[in-house]
Design a protein around this motif. Structure first.
Motif, short mmCIF file in Angstrom:
data_model
loop_
_atom_site.label_atom_id
_atom_site.label_comp_id
_atom_site.label_asym_id
_atom_site.label_seq_id
_atom_site.Cartn_x
_atom_site.Cartn_y
_atom_site.Cartn_z
N THR A 95 9.13 -3.95 -24.99
CA THR A 95 9.87 -4.58 -23.89
C THR A 95 9.64 -3.79 -22.61
O THR A 95 9.12 -2.67 -22.62
CB THR A 95 11.39 -4.59 -24.16
OG1 THR A 95 11.84 -3.23 -24.21
CG2 THR A 95 11.73 -5.31 -25.46
N ARG A 133 15.00 -6.16 -18.36
CA ARG A 133 14.92 -5.10 -19.38
C ARG A 133 14.34 -5.54 -20.72
O ARG A 133 13.47 -4.89 -21.28
CB ARG A 133 16.34 -4.59 -19.70
CG ARG A 133 16.84 -3.47 -18.88
CD ARG A 133 18.17 -2.98 -19.48
NE ARG A 133 17.90 -2.19 -20.65
CZ ARG A 133 17.82 -0.85 -20.63
NH1 ARG A 133 18.05 -0.20 -19.51
NH2 ARG A 133 17.56 -0.19 -21.72
N GLU A 134 14.85 -6.66 -21.22
CA GLU A 134 14.50 -7.07 -22.59
C GLU A 134 13.32 -8.03 -22.65
O GLU A 134 12.99 -8.55 -23.71
CB GLU A 134 15.73 -7.67 -23.30
CG GLU A 134 16.93 -6.74 -23.36
CD GLU A 134 16.59 -5.34 -23.88
OE1 GLU A 134 15.75 -5.24 -24.80
OE2 GLU A 134 17.14 -4.35 -23.33
N ARG A 135 12.72 -8.31 -21.51
CA ARG A 135 11.54 -9.19 -21.54
C ARG A 135 10.30 -8.42 -21.99
O ARG A 135 10.28 -7.20 -22.00
CB ARG A 135 11.28 -9.77 -20.15
CG ARG A 135 12.37 -10.74 -19.73
CD ARG A 135 11.84 -11.63 -18.63
NE ARG A 135 12.95 -12.27 -17.94
CZ ARG A 135 12.80 -13.15 -16.96
NH1 ARG A 135 11.58 -13.48 -16.54
NH2 ARG A 135 13.85 -13.69 -16.39
#
Ligand code: ADP
Ligand code: ADP
Length: 231
Positions: A95, A133-135
């Motif tokens: 990520t 953040r989580e992409r």
């Protein structure tokens, strides 16, 4: 920052007639921004990769903070140098937060500190941490990926930054903000910055000194922006 010295450095790749970097000597003073400019193929990226020890010179010597680059152990090198490249070089299976927090994790920061620093760095490059953040890298544009690459290079707060066309795909407004941010990092934190660009305006804006390389993979001029402009 730390002084970086190249002493008569040559790099020849196998099966290439001409040297990629040909007897280059260059002193990059601690705490200054030095910009490398010159035509495509003149050895800018090769020079950056040798300083970051991704490749070894064929001959000559490179020192960072007075130490032979080849003698610096990998962990110390990670703490010392932040590296960002035009292609961003993000790990596709990680990520955005994992990419930015990678070097701090490798050098042993605790989770909370890494997480806070990751958010701070994403904010600094103009990406909302909550949103990004989580992409994964493939879910971002080329310019956004470059900005993550810059955030990753800065994350562990290294004294030396090697930036190889880091803003090429970044939109002009964001690029201006990032240029200002680099100048602040130098002025306030004394970072030593080596910056490669094709953009002469960018070189003049950022550089304390500009090294002009020529087609022969040698340094033609190494001087202040004013002196280079006058030539
Ligand atoms: P620049 O960054 O200024 O465009 P490079 O350092 O990428 O220049 O390349 C300098 C020269 O070395 C070029 O002639 C290029 O083709 C050659 N070169 C770069 N990388 C390699 C490689 N891995 N193998 C062989 N030749 C290379
Ligand atoms: P490996 O030795 O397996 O390549 P590293 O952890 O040394 O693994 O580095 C992996 C990648 O992380 C490198 O190819 C580089 O793109 C990136 N990297 C390494 N050091 C830094 C740094 N100080 N700042 C930013 N990116 C880095």
């Amino acid at each position: 920052g730390a002084e970086i010295v190249l002493e008569d450095v040559t790099k020849s790749y196998p099966n290439q007639k001409a040297a990629a970097v040909d007897h280059v000597s260059l002193t990059i003073p601690a705490g200054e921004v030095v910009v490398l400019v010159g035509p495509s193929g003149c050895g800018k990226t090769t020079t950056m990769r040798m300083i970051n020890r991704l490749i070894e010179p064929t001959s000559g010597r490179i020192t960072i903070g007075g130490k032979d680059a080849l003698s610096i152990d990998p962990n110390e090198l990670r703490r010392t140098i932040g590296y960002s490249i035009q292609q961003a070089g993000l790990f596709p299976h990680m990520t955005i937060a994992q990419n930015v927090g990678m070097v701090p994790g490798l050098i042993g920061w605790n989770k909370k500190k890494i997480s806070d620093r990751t958010d701070e760095m994403l904010d600094l490059v103009g990406l909302d941490p909550g949103q990004y953040r989580e992409r994964y890298p493939r879910q971002l544009s080329g310019g956004q990926q470059q900005r993550v690459g810059v955030a990753r290079a800065l994350a562990a707060d290294p004294p030396v930054l090697l930036m190889d066309e880091p803003f090429g795909a970044v939109d002009p407004i964001t690029r201006g903000l990032l240029q200002d941010e680099l100048m602040r990092l130098q002025a306030e934190l004394g970072k030593t910055i080596v910056f490669v660009t094709h953009d002469f305006d960018e070189a003049v804006k950022l550089g304390d000194r500009i090294a002009v390389l020529g087609n022969q993979s040698r340094i033609l001029q190494y001087d202040t922006p004013e002196a280079v402009l006058a030539n």
